[in-house]
Design an enzyme around this catalytic site. Sequence first.
Site, PDB file in Angstrom:
ATOM      1  N   CYS A  65       9.779  85.608  77.619  1.00 18.66           N
ATOM      2  CA  CYS A  65      10.151  84.683  76.535  1.00 18.66           C
ATOM      3  C   CYS A  65      10.821  85.388  75.344  1.00 18.66           C
ATOM      4  CB  CYS A  65       8.935  83.888  76.065  1.00 18.66           C
ATOM      5  SG  CYS A  65       7.400  84.801  76.067  1.00 18.66           S
ATOM      6  N   HIS A 111       7.763  82.025  69.070  1.00 14.98           N
ATOM      7  CA  HIS A 111       7.971  83.458  68.829  1.00 14.98           C
ATOM      8  C   HIS A 111       9.081  83.629  67.783  1.00 14.98           C
ATOM      9  CE1 HIS A 111       5.389  84.170  72.089  1.00 14.98           C
ATOM     10  NE2 HIS A 111       6.214  84.616  73.018  1.00 14.98           N
TER      11      HIS A 111
END
Length: 342
Positions: free
Chosen positions: A134, A249
């Site tokens: 990711c 994130h």
Amino acid sequence: MKIAVIGATGFVGRAILSILEKNLNLSADSGNQIIPVASGRSINEKKSVPIAPFGSVQVVSCEDAIKEDPAFVLMSAPESVSKKWAPRFAENKAFVIDNSPAWRTNEEIPLVIPGITKWECDATKPVIIASPNCVATMLATAIYPLFRFGIDHVSASVFQAVSGSGMRGLIALEEESRKSAYYPHSPFVGQIFGNIIPASGREKDPLDPKRISSWNTEEEKVMREMPKILGSQLKISPTCLRVPIPYGHSAAVRVTFKKAFDSATIKQAFLDGSNIKIEDEPSPIHSVGHDYASVGRIRIDPYDKHVLEFFVSSDNLRLGAASNVVSIMDEVVKKVYTEALK
Ligand SMILES: NC(=O)c1ccc[n+]([C@@H]2O[C@H](COP(=O)([O-])OP(=O)(O)OC[C@H]3O[C@@H](n4cnc5c(N)ncnc54)[C@H](OP(=O)(O)O)[C@@H]3O)[C@@H](O)[C@H]2O)c1
């Protein structure tokens, strides 16, 4: 088209189901069908997952799913499950798209972000395609439009949400926030609530496998995967930290170019990039639910005119996993089926 979604009860699997519900015609006469797959534990508990318009659909095992001959298998389960089952589904003529780290660095397997990675889909052989980590997806999406300006190297401080470690990561944060003490089943090496910790343990140096270094596993994934995705010798040195937020994130990125650059041109490059949105204050909480990387705080290092600094946030479960997998599936459909019909 039958699509098996492995890990359908997990974070990424559930995000994939919600994207498929919106993108696919799942009406009874469409011929499209989704087969949700989970572990033996969920099967014993007779768990089901909501899939519109079918209502609640009971999960099945990989053993049962393979008997259904799915055309696509979207895997978001632990690495060990991918290692065991991806080749079996692929030999059974399914296109397997895998989210786990199992195949990402295998030279035979493409590691794909559609629109960025140049790759061929050879459907005459069993096909496994890997979707990146990711963080690598977020950074590659943001950095790709800058490539044509000649990058020397990139460094990034990365702030990773607990859901990046799956359901156990979120449970650890929730349990620790209630008890203010380390949760013994946590996937993290230390207490995450009220804390920042290195994303994982020490690993071998990706640049020299014989040497043990201080790169952690998340940093190693980024360093190995980014050059493969971008098809270049990109030099990147990340510092990956796990932070006590549930989703999204982020990274503070420094890109060193070979030559001095003009900030307006760079801003335009970001604007022209795909899956990028320029925002004044990108933040993880605002990235949740979106399939793009939010880029902002774009500025030039006042002490070095070769260095661009920016901040980027993205939804680790969507851009960083589920939406990339579904985009890969769409690209395979285009490459294999549409081309064949021409
Ligand atoms: N989370 C992220 O941000 C992210 C981003 C990119 C890639 N990934 C990768 O995606 C994968 C899934 O991550 P996640 O965050 O969704 O994890 P998660 O929330 O913990 O979910 C894991 C899923 O795998 C299933 N599973 C476990 N053992 C299985 C088995 N033997 N057969 C079939 N299914 C099995 C689980 O089913 P049960 O509910 O029955 O246990 C669950 O549905 C991991 O490989 C991870 O590295 C995650």
